[in-house]
Scaffold this active site. Structure first.
Site: not given
Lengths: 324, 323
Positions: A57, A126
């Site tokens: 990322e 999440h």
């Protein structure tokens, strides 16, 4: 039109008209995107403009910055805002700062898109809402979209901007169907008044807007008229629209999914208190997430975040305490 | 090697050295503040690399004064930036660690270790996509090679086949921690060799740096792929002016000073007849005048106006290419 289709339409439109627009991220190409936002674009524009990346990322955002410095207009997808925590160096220390540190010499026409929020039983890593982390950083624009119109126009505006934009989506919105039409002169810096009312101003954004609208329907039946404001930009915040509404209603509620502490409710109610203290008939109310990591169990998960029922009940009892 | 090159190397290395010695003085006088990282002792890497690389985008770490000078940045604008003045290359908003000049393809000055490596990869990707051949030079220290972003960048550069020359200036110390305490592999080029051609060179010899970089540039631009050079070097000063550097023995520092890159350049140039004492003297005078002028310019320059606090945060402009 589905929310994700509106995002896809915006990306397609941008790529079709501007060869400088490229997309990069995990699974965005061949696979079509984990939420299918980039579906079909790989076939249409090829692997050089729809770039599948490793799970890295920080360097997804980092390479996008390098591309933007050279004049491309990258749209990076981070699979979820939770994973953007690995890219915080590039987002906070790099993307937000390079223009200022260079005395205005470096331009970063780029977008970092990501969904956030509670979906269904995805557990603590999440399910976070992290908008306040991005929105506290000068040098970034932070946009968010609550329906297909703001998804399409907001994203397109973000891609056109010569500044870096964090574009927040909500996991549960992707498959939701909304009325869609193209709007002339869409301005993301202007909050949208989704519903007019006279007793309470309710400010929200992303998926919570829909829970608020539902709660407000029920409140109407109790004789409480709510004005609902949907923030399209979280940095900057359109305080003018909020102040204008609160001057009329004299009551403010802010509803958001993130934990209450240090969230948008704190910022908005503080500003309203500073500016409109003597207009207010009630202390501002924040309806927000609990101070816990999001649990896996469905019952506990729903306890951790606002729901239409909770919003309705909390506004009702707060209203009663303050003369409504 | 030609006479012209030797003269150019000497001029740039001497300019870098004298410029930074003066920076140190101005820091102690209080004219320069913040973190000031000096490259004294590392000039052969910086000058050899920038001259050898020639045209192409340059991404640097925070120890970048000499790199900027070698790229042709106006010494006055650098000194003014260090003084925090409005005339500085970054309008006094960046300081020593953040020199930028896109007109010279010079993209910082980055103060987060290893963060600019993916920028270089992205830049090279963009150049390639736009059909340009020019490679990208990315310079970083030994400390960066222990960071995850380093490996992310190497992986992406090789995977995407983009022309980046990764140049690691190994001065052995990550601030005060010796490489033996921070890196499992002692020969840092080994970290890259499975991804791309990787070599280790003597970073105190400007001719060797130049030669290696010229070869690397040719490789990355011919094949459109990355390349890695580890240049062994040494910094005489502390990590920054805030660091005395006393975790190293005086003996160690003296040992490296015996192979001073400027001395080595002169020895070789005199021996080969590339430079004369007279030429050196003239260059020294020229350098002295340039540094003096840079300081005078910085001193005479105005502070940024108060409005400058709020400018350059956003540009607020929208492209009209997309209807």
């Amino acid at each position: 039109m589905l929310y994700r289709e509106a995002l896809n339409l915006a990306l397609d439109h941008a790529m079709e008209h501007d060869p400088r627009v490229v997309i990069l991220g995990e699974d965005v190409g061949f696979y079509g995107g984990n939420y299918k936002v980039t579906e079909g674009l790989y076939v249409k524009y090829g692997p050089k403009r729809v770039i599948d990346t490793p799970i890295a990322e920080n360097s997804i955002v980092g390479t996008a910055i390098g591309m933007a410095m050279m004049g491309l207009r990258p749209v990076a997808e981070i699979m979820t805002a939770n994973f953007a925590m690995l890219a915080m160096d590039q987002i906070v220390n790099q993307m937000a700062k390079l223009r200022y540190m260079s005395g205005g010499k470096v331009f970063l026409p780029m977008v970092v898109r990501m969904p956030q929020g509670v979906a269904k039983q995805l557990a603590a890593q999440h399910s976070q809402s992290l908008e306040h982390m991005f929105a506290s950083v000068p040098g970034l624009y932070v946009f968010c979209a609550s329906d297909s119109i703001s998804a399409y126009h907001g994203l397109l505006y973000a891609i056109r901007l010569d500044d870096p934009v964090i574009f927040l989506e909500h996991v549960l919105l992707y498959s939701m169907d909304f009325p869609f039409q193209k709007v002339e002169n869409f301005d993301p810096f202007k909050a949208r008044v989704l519903k007019e009312g006279k007793d309470i101003t309710v400010v929200s954004y992303l998926k919570m807007v829909h829970d608020v609208l539902k709660a407000c329907e029920w409140l109407e039946k109790e004789g409480i008229s709510c004005e609902v404001i949907d923030l399209v930009s979280l940095r900057p915040i359109d305080f003018e629209t909020i102040y204008h509404s609160v001057k009329k209603t004299k009551r403010l509620v802010v509803v958001y999914e993130a934990p209450k502490t240090c969230g948008f409710g704190a910022e908005i109610s503080a500003r309203v208190s500073e500016e409109l203290f003597y207009f207010l008939d009630a202390p501002p109310l924040r309806i927000a997430g609990e101070e816990v990591p999001i649990p896996y169990n469905r019952k506990l998960e729903l306890m951790a975040i606002p729901t239409p029922e909770k919003i309705y009940q909390q506004i009702l009892s707060w209203g009663k305490r303050h003369g409504l | 090697m030609s006479q012209t090159l030797a003269e150019k190397f000497y001029y740039l290395m001497k300019l870098g050295r004298e410029f930074e010695i003066r920076c140190k003085e101005e820091y102690l006088k209080g004219n320069i503040s913040g973190f000031l990282h000096l490259a004294i002792g590392e000039e052969a890497v910086h000058v050899g690399a920038v001259v050898g690389f020639g045209k192409g985008d340059l991404f640097c770490p925070y120890r970048e004064h000499v790199l900027a000078l070698a790229r042709g940045m106006d010494p006055r604008l650098i000194m003014a930036e260090l003084f925090g003045k409005a005339t500085g290359v970054s309008k006094g908003k960046g300081g020593s660690m953040h020199l930028y000049e896109p007109k010279l393809d010079f993209f910082g000055g980055n103060a987060i270790v290893a963060a600019h490596l993916p920028h270089a990869v992205g830049a090279a990707y963009a150049r390639k996509l736009m059909g340009e051949k020019a490679g990208v030079l990315c310079i970083f220290g030994d400390g960066a090679t222990n960071n995850g972003t380093f490996f992310e960048a190497l992986n992406m550069a090789s995977l995407w086949e983009v022309p980046v020359l990764f140049l690691c200036e190994n001065n052995q110390y990550a601030i005060g921690t010796h490489i033996s305490k921070s890196s499992y592999l002692k020969d840092l080029y080994l970290k890259a060799k499975d991804y791309m051609p990787a070599v280790q060179i003597d970073g105190m010899d400007v001719f060797e740096v130049y030669k290696a970089v010229v070869e690397a540039k040719q490789y990355i631009e011919t094949y459109g792929k990355p390349y890695f050079i580890e240049a062994l070097t040494y910094r005489y000063e502390g990590h920054s002016m805030a660091d005395k550097g006393d975790y190293r023995s005086p003996r160690e520092i003296e040992m490296y000073k015996k192979r001073d890159p400027i001395d080595l350049l002169l020895q070789k140039s005199f021996k080969e007849g590339w430079l004369t004492e007279e030429q050196v003297k003239l260059i020294d005078q020229k350098v002295e005048a340039i540094v003096e002028e840079a300081v005078a310019f910085a001193l005479a320059s105005a502070e940024p106006s108060e409005e400058e606090l709020y400018t350059d945060v956003y540009c607020g402009v929208c492209s009209d290419v997309i209807p």
